[in-house]
Design an enzyme around this catalytic site. Sequence first.
Site, PDB file in Angstrom:
ATOM      1  N   ARG A   1      -2.369  -2.587 -18.380  1.00 20.77           N
ATOM      2  CA  ARG A   1      -3.600  -1.804 -18.305  1.00 20.77           C
ATOM      3  C   ARG A   1      -3.434  -0.748 -17.217  1.00 20.77           C
ATOM      4  NH1 ARG A   1      -6.706  -4.527 -21.666  1.00 20.77           N
ATOM      5  NH2 ARG A   1      -8.200  -2.844 -21.595  1.00 20.77           N
TER       6      ARG A   1
ATOM      7  N   TYR B   1       0.839  -1.208   0.000  1.00 15.44           N
ATOM      8  CA  TYR B   1       0.000   0.000   0.000  1.00 15.44           C
ATOM      9  C   TYR B   1       0.866   1.246   0.000  1.00 15.44           C
ATOM     10  CZ  TYR B   1      -4.999  -0.022  -0.085  1.00 15.44           C
ATOM     11  OH  TYR B   1      -6.281  -0.043  -0.535  1.00 15.44           O
TER      12      TYR B   1
ATOM     13  N   ASP C   1      -6.593  13.517 -25.272  1.00 13.95           N
ATOM     14  CA  ASP C   1      -6.710  12.131 -24.822  1.00 13.95           C
ATOM     15  C   ASP C   1      -6.090  11.259 -25.908  1.00 13.95           C
ATOM     16  OD1 ASP C   1      -7.384   9.583 -24.101  1.00 13.95           O
ATOM     17  OD2 ASP C   1      -9.476  10.045 -23.608  1.00 13.95           O
TER      18      ASP C   1
ATOM     19  N   GLU D   1      -0.461   4.905  -0.565  1.00 17.17           N
ATOM     20  CA  GLU D   1      -1.218   6.134  -0.843  1.00 17.17           C
ATOM     21  C   GLU D   1      -0.311   7.348  -0.727  1.00 17.17           C
ATOM     22  OE1 GLU D   1      -4.583   6.138   1.783  1.00 17.17           O
ATOM     23  OE2 GLU D   1      -5.771   4.894   0.436  1.00 17.17           O
TER      24      GLU D   1
ATOM     25  N   LYS E   1      -2.595   0.488 -24.908  1.00 14.86           N
ATOM     26  CA  LYS E   1      -2.991   0.364 -26.307  1.00 14.86           C
ATOM     27  C   LYS E   1      -1.719   0.386 -27.168  1.00 14.86           C
ATOM     28  CE  LYS E   1      -7.524   2.037 -25.008  1.00 14.86           C
ATOM     29  NZ  LYS E   1      -8.562   3.064 -25.096  1.00 14.86           N
TER      30      LYS E   1
ATOM     31  N   THR F   1      -4.131   6.123 -21.810  1.00 17.03           N
ATOM     32  CA  THR F   1      -3.979   4.783 -21.258  1.00 17.03           C
ATOM     33  C   THR F   1      -2.555   4.338 -21.566  1.00 17.03           C
ATOM     34  OG1 THR F   1      -4.692   3.752 -23.323  1.00 17.03           O
ATOM     35  CG2 THR F   1      -6.396   4.166 -21.673  1.00 17.03           C
TER      36      THR F   1
HETATM   37  C1  LIG Z   1      -9.537   3.460 -24.219  1.00 19.59           C
HETATM   38  C2  LIG Z   1      -9.842   4.881 -24.055  1.00 19.59           C
HETATM   39  C3  LIG Z   1     -10.174   5.415 -22.803  1.00 19.59           C
HETATM   40  C4  LIG Z   1     -10.520   4.586 -21.613  1.00 19.59           C
HETATM   41  O1  LIG Z   1      -9.621   3.723 -21.149  1.00 19.59           O
HETATM   42  P1  LIG Z   1     -10.064   2.532 -20.171  1.00 19.59           P
HETATM   43  O2  LIG Z   1      -8.730   2.088 -19.701  1.00 19.59           O
HETATM   44  O3  LIG Z   1     -10.789   1.546 -21.011  1.00 19.59           O
HETATM   45  O4  LIG Z   1     -10.901   3.098 -19.089  1.00 19.59           O
HETATM   46  C5  LIG Z   1     -10.331   6.790 -22.709  1.00 19.59           C
HETATM   47  N1  LIG Z   1     -10.196   7.577 -23.768  1.00 19.59           N
HETATM   48  C6  LIG Z   1      -9.902   7.100 -24.987  1.00 19.59           C
HETATM   49  C7  LIG Z   1      -9.766   8.040 -26.136  1.00 19.59           C
HETATM   50  C8  LIG Z   1      -9.731   5.736 -25.171  1.00 19.59           C
HETATM   51  O5  LIG Z   1      -9.471   5.285 -26.394  1.00 19.59           O
END
Ligand SMILES: *Cc1c(COP(=O)(O)O)cnc(C)c1O
Length: 425
Positions: free
Chosen positions: A241, A60, A206, A62, A235, A232
Site C-alpha cells: 500500500r 527516519y 491517475d 525526511e 492495485k 497507487t
Molecule cells: C485507489 C485510488 C486512489 C486512492 O488511493 P488510496 O491509496 O486509497 O488513498 C486514487 N485515485 C484512484 C483513481 C484510485 O483508484
Amino acid sequence: MTAPQHPYTHPALTAADPELAALVGAEERLQAETLRLIPSENYVSAAVLEASGTVLQNKYSEGYPGRRYYEGQQNIDQVETLAVERAKAVFGVEHANVQPYSGSPANLAVHLAFAEPGDTVMGMALPMGGHLTHGWGVSATGKWFRGVQYGVRHDTGLIDFDEVRELALKERPKVIFCGGTALPRTIDFAAFGEIAREAGAVLVADIAHIAGLVAGGAHPSPVPHVDVISTTTHKTLRGPRGAMLMSREEHAKALDKAVFPGLQGGPHNQTTAAIAVALREASQPSFRDYAHAVVANAKALAEALLARGFDLVSGGTDNHLILMDLTPKQVPGKIAAKALDRAGLVVNYNTVPYDTRKPFDPSGIRIGTPSLTSRGLAPGHMTLVADWIDRGVAAAGKGDEQALAAVRAEVGDLLGAFPAPGLPV
Ligand SMILES: *Cc1c(COP(=O)(O)O)cnc(C)c1O
C-alpha cells in the site's frame, strides 16, 4: 467461531499478542478461501510482504536521497534510489517520487504543486467512476479547491470528449485529472492531452487502478500525453500500500516539494523497499503475461456475464474491471454484494452512472480480475465464475441461503487448487 491459530507464520506475534495473531491468521484464511473480485485488491508476493515487514520501518529519513535531514541514511538512500530508478525504467518516465503515503495524499500533493486554494480543478465525478480526490465535494480537494466535474454519456457509458473540452475551455482549470475507480474502458490519454493543452491545464493521469496493466503493456501508457502520473502501488501493480508521482524533469521539483515538506514528514521506508521489490517483479516478462491475463480474464468474464443477461456499464470491458448494473435483475447492489460475500465471492457495491439509487445503497456491483489472475485462474474458469455470480445474485433476490452455501462450497473446492501468492498453503 474462534479463528484457528495460524500453523506456521508469525511466531513472535503469536507469542506476544495471540489475540491479534489470531485475527491475522483468520484474514489469511479468508483471503485464501474466497474468490476476491474487488478490482482494487490483489495478492502481493511473499517477497513484497517480507520487504514491507523489515527494520527499514525503524528509520527516519525526511528529505530525498543525498539530501536528508537525518544521518544514518547509507542504506535507506540506496533503497529509495532503487525504487525511483526502477519506477523510471518500468514506466519510462524522467522523474519518480515514491514517498506518497497512499493514492489520496499523492493526489493532494498534486493539488499543492499546481494550484492555489480556491483555484479550479477538474476531474470525473465520483458517481460516474472518478475518484474522491479529483475535486469531489466531500474531499479536501473539493473543499479547498473548486472542483468541476465531467461524466460519461448516458447512452454509451463512455466519456464524451466534446463535453470534457467544452467544460475545460469554459472553466479553465489549473489541473485536469483523468482516470478513475470504476472505468471499464481504455483511457484515451491523447484526447485528454489535446484538451489540457488547449485549456492551459496541467494534465494528471491517475492510473491507480491500471498501473500494473500499463507496466505490463496491457493498457496504453499515458507518458507521451500527460504532465503528471499519479498512481497507487497496491492495485494491479501488486505492490505494498503506497503511491508514486511521476513526471518529466520539468515538474520534478514542484512535485517533490509538495510531497515533502509540503504534505508529509518521513517516508515509510519499509514501504519504499516493498515498492522497489514490486517494481522489480513488474519489470519481468512474467508480469507482462500477468497483465495480459488479467485483461483476458476480465473479457472472458464479461462475455459470460452478458450471456447470462447481465447489464454491464459500457457493454463490457477493456481492462481489469467490470461494472455491473443490477437494475434489470431487480436486486440492489448492496444486497447482492452481501449475498455474494456469503457465497465466498467478495465484491463491492458501487454506483453506476446516472444511478437513481443512493451512493450507500446503489444499483451496481464492481468486480475485477487482478486477484484471481494472481492465483492462476484462466479465461476457461470465467464461465464458472459468471455462473457463481449469476446464482449468487438470483439467490440474493430470493434470500436463498442454501444456494449461497452451495456456491461457497464450489468456490472453496476450486480455489484449493490455486494457492494465493504470499499466503500459507
Ligand atoms: C485507489 C485510488 C486512489 C486512492 O488511493 P488510496 O491509496 O486509497 O488513498 C486514487 N485515485 C484512484 C483513481 C484510485 O483508484
